[in-house]
Design an enzyme around this catalytic site. Structure first.
Site, mmCIF file in Angstrom:
data_model
loop_
_atom_site.group_PDB
_atom_site.id
_atom_site.type_symbol
_atom_site.label_atom_id
_atom_site.label_comp_id
_atom_site.label_asym_id
_atom_site.label_seq_id
_atom_site.Cartn_x
_atom_site.Cartn_y
_atom_site.Cartn_z
ATOM 1 N N CYS A 178 -4.335 9.368 -6.848
ATOM 2 C CA CYS A 178 -4.354 8.808 -8.212
ATOM 3 C C CYS A 178 -5.548 9.311 -8.998
ATOM 4 C CB CYS A 178 -4.427 7.290 -8.152
ATOM 5 S SG CYS A 178 -3.043 6.585 -7.293
ATOM 6 N N ARG A 217 -7.214 18.060 -3.557
ATOM 7 C CA ARG A 217 -7.341 17.109 -2.440
ATOM 8 C C ARG A 217 -5.949 16.514 -2.166
ATOM 9 N NH1 ARG A 217 -9.981 11.347 -3.551
ATOM 10 N NH2 ARG A 217 -10.093 10.524 -1.445
ATOM 11 N N THR A 246 2.496 2.883 -11.624
ATOM 12 C CA THR A 246 2.313 1.947 -12.739
ATOM 13 C C THR A 246 3.584 1.135 -12.954
ATOM 14 O OG1 THR A 246 0.793 3.548 -13.680
ATOM 15 C CG2 THR A 246 1.581 1.835 -15.171
ATOM 16 N N LYS A 295 2.241 -4.747 3.552
ATOM 17 C CA LYS A 295 3.465 -3.942 3.553
ATOM 18 C C LYS A 295 3.056 -2.496 3.287
ATOM 19 C CE LYS A 295 6.245 -2.335 0.607
ATOM 20 N NZ LYS A 295 6.509 -1.007 1.191
ATOM 21 N N GLU A 297 -4.065 -1.102 -8.476
ATOM 22 C CA GLU A 297 -4.675 0.219 -8.582
ATOM 23 C C GLU A 297 -3.512 1.169 -8.810
ATOM 24 O OE1 GLU A 297 -5.474 3.652 -7.831
ATOM 25 O OE2 GLU A 297 -6.060 3.162 -5.771
ATOM 26 N N ARG A 314 -9.199 -0.826 2.476
ATOM 27 C CA ARG A 314 -9.910 -1.155 1.231
ATOM 28 C C ARG A 314 -9.492 -2.542 0.711
ATOM 29 N NH1 ARG A 314 -10.356 3.683 -3.019
ATOM 30 N NH2 ARG A 314 -8.393 3.011 -3.886
ATOM 31 N N GLU A 334 1.231 11.938 -14.758
ATOM 32 C CA GLU A 334 0.632 12.377 -13.494
ATOM 33 C C GLU A 334 1.623 13.267 -12.745
ATOM 34 O OE1 GLU A 334 -2.000 9.585 -10.537
ATOM 35 O OE2 GLU A 334 -0.035 8.896 -11.097
ATOM 36 N N THR A 359 0.817 -1.219 0.000
ATOM 37 C CA THR A 359 0.000 0.000 0.000
ATOM 38 C C THR A 359 0.855 1.277 0.000
ATOM 39 O OG1 THR A 359 -0.144 -0.068 2.420
ATOM 40 C CG2 THR A 359 -1.909 -1.167 1.205
HETATM 41 C C1 SIN Z 1 -5.753 6.836 -4.536
HETATM 42 O O1 SIN Z 1 -5.220 7.909 -4.701
HETATM 43 O O2 SIN Z 1 -5.225 5.803 -4.953
HETATM 44 C C2 SIN Z 1 -7.061 6.655 -3.816
HETATM 45 C C3 SIN Z 1 -7.944 7.816 -3.891
HETATM 46 C C4 SIN Z 1 -9.331 7.530 -3.375
HETATM 47 O O3 SIN Z 1 -9.614 6.491 -2.801
HETATM 48 O O4 SIN Z 1 -10.174 8.396 -3.584
#
Ligand code: SIN
Length: 517
Positions: free
Chosen positions: A320, A314, A266, A211, A286, A196, A417, A185
């Site tokens: 992401c 935010r 990625t 981890k 993700e 999650r 990004e 994570t």
């Molecule tokens: C993330 O940035 O990977 C998660 C963002 C979110 O859960 O809104």
């Protein structure tokens, strides 16, 4: 409780950077209180025991706002990871055999404990990650919601009975836990990205080795402490941190680990995907996004400004799903840029514990340098900064909320990004062009559109090659909806009723010879 070394007071307050002194002092007292709290842990968790690295090595956890050392945690590697995998494997048999109701009760208790320690967990997130306390408290509720949701979902893991093709047979489909899960994570959501993954995994009977990011392990450890307090048995949830490549390799190499779940870059996701092939593990990823935010000329300007502001700034632009490209219709481009500027210049930058602050520091120096290099690339190709555009006078890794106009599709700001507080504004003429620009990327996580036209809402939402679409809304994540991307933004979905499927195997059972008496 909180047994390990707590080294916050290494720097005398007179040596702290001038502008930070009041908040740094506040943080020292917050940290000292946390040290004495029942949730503070700074060792790894293996088989229900809090342990150091086998060779005693440690790594420092820093506060990105002040640079101070908050704590030392173990620098673990292959050996500890293999121990954690063995513990998770041992615990699997009994945990997966509990009834769904029993597992659900443990998770519900964990949720209650997280919520009753919301303030401390929020403070811990602000200390090690930097986001403003209000946002950190929001993350605690968001993170906890996954545990609550999956505590409920645990009871709804239904199988199927399939109408048989032969009269003397009965066909069933069972859903069974995939087994031991390795969860890797990131630092941007030190709690929510763990819950999650671990919420659905534990709910359906899997056990886990987590981890967390080496930058933000303390929140993960505190959450794990609360899991133990909730009665989640030893070995069901293990936490190791330290040498990330070694830990990742150990998780990938083990035939006992049946699933890897990862949130992060990625580039790392691709390596994990390749590594998982060796033992043919399930994998969900993700990964990075490059979210377009299309503002049509029929949008309500106030709604669009508010929505883009939220989607972009935010967590200081470090999510992401943050808007990475604001694609504005040429007819309202100047008007939008002006209104957006007015809103962005009101964003207060500072230490996350200071009242009114909505933009904390970036996570580290590398993050700031990335922002600077993207900006430099854009400026060298003709873009203009209309707000911000440099490091904040607060120093450290604070960066001014920035708006850049005349951004073109070949600039780094539009291609990758930025993961920082920079909003690049691009122009479009037609709906087709907006969709083409939005889809012109390997990423496909989140997209946003601002429009008052219902038909356009449907048309554009369907045409966008993204896993999530926000319409007239900049914050769309919730535990009840599927989160995840298409293209190179990842595989699988998290949260919602779909999220639990990632941790389940289907087993087809054929019962024959039914006519025998
Ligand atoms: C993330 O940035 O990977 C998660 C963002 C979110 O859960 O809104």
């Amino acid at each position: 409780m909180g047994v390990a070394r707590f080294a916050l007071c290494k720097i005398s307050s007179s040596l702290l950077p001038r502008m930070h002194r009041p908040s740094a002092l506040r943080q020292m007292s917050v940290a000292a209180d946390l040290k004495n709290s029942t949730i503070f842990r700074s060792q790894g968790l293996i088989g229900g025991r809090w342990v150091a690295a086998h060779d005693g090595k440690t790594l420092q956890v820093n506060n990105p706002s002040t640079g101070e050392i908050i704590a030392d945690v173990p620098f673990m590697g292959r050996r500890e990871t293999n121990d954690a995998i063995s513990s998770a494997y041992e615990a699997l048999n009994s945990w997966s055999k509990l009834t769904a109701t029993e597992r659900s009760k443990c998770l519900r208790k964990w949720y209650d404990l997280i919520m009753s320690h919301k303030e401390e967990l929020g403070q811990l997130i602000t200390l090690e990650q930097g986001k403003p306390l209000k946002e950190a408290l929001g993350e605690v509720s968001y993170g906890a919601s996954f545990i609550e949701f999956f505590a409920e979902e645990a009871k709804r893991v239904y199988g199927d009975i399939i109408p048989a093709t032969l009269a003397d047979r009965r066909l069933f489909v069972l859903k069974q836990p995939v087994g031991v899960v390795g969860a890797i994570t990131p630092w941007n959501f030190p709690l929510a990205m763990i819950t999650r993954k671990v919420g659905p995994a534990l709910a359906c009977g899997c056990t886990a080795v987590v981890k967390p990011s080496e930058l933000t392990p303390l929140t993960a450890l505190a959450a794990a402490e609360l899991a133990l307090q909730a009665g989640i048995p030893p070995g069901v949830l293990n936490v190791v941190m330290g040498n990330a490549p070694d830990i990742g390799d150990a998780l990938l190499a083990s035939p006992q680990v049946r699933k890897i779940t990862f949130t992060g870059s990625t580039a790392v996701g691709k390596k994990l995907m390749a590594g998982a092939a060796g033992t043919v593990k399930r994998i969900s990823l993700e990964l990075g996004g490059n979210a377009p935010c299309i503002v049509f000329d029929d949008a309500d300007l106030d709604v669009a400004v508010k929505g883009v502001l939220a989607a972009k700034f935010r967590n200081s632009g470090q999510t992401c799903v943050c808007a990475n490209r604001v694609i504005v219709h040429e007819g309202i481009y100047e008007k939008f840029a002006e209104a957006f500027s007015k809103a962005v210049q009101n964003l207060q930058v500072g230490d996350g514990f200071t009242e009114g602050v909505v933009q904390g520091p970036l996570i580290n120096e590398a993050a700031v340098q990335k922002v600077e290099s993207f900006l430099q690339d854009a400026l060298s190709k003709g873009a203009k900064v209309i707000l911000g555009g440099k490091r904040h006078s607060l120093g450290m890794t604070f960066y001014e909320p920035t708006i850049v106009t005349d951004v073109k599709t070949d600039m780094l700001l539009a291609r990758e990004e930025v993961f920082g507080p920079v909003a690049p504004l691009l122009r479009f003429k037609t709906e087709e062009e907006a969709i083409r620009i939005a889809n012109d990327t390997n990423a496909g996580l989140a997209a946003y559109i601002f429009t008052s036209n219902v038909q356009r809402t449907w048309r554009v939402s369907e045409a966008l090659e993204y896993g999530l679409v926000g319409v007239n809304e900049g914050i769309i994540s919730t535990e009840v909806a599927p989160f995840g991307g298409v293209k190179q933004s990842g595989l699988g979905r998290e949260g919602s009723k779909y999220g639990i499927d990632e941790y389940l195997e289907l087993k087809y059972v054929c019962l024959g010879d039914m006519n025998r008496k």
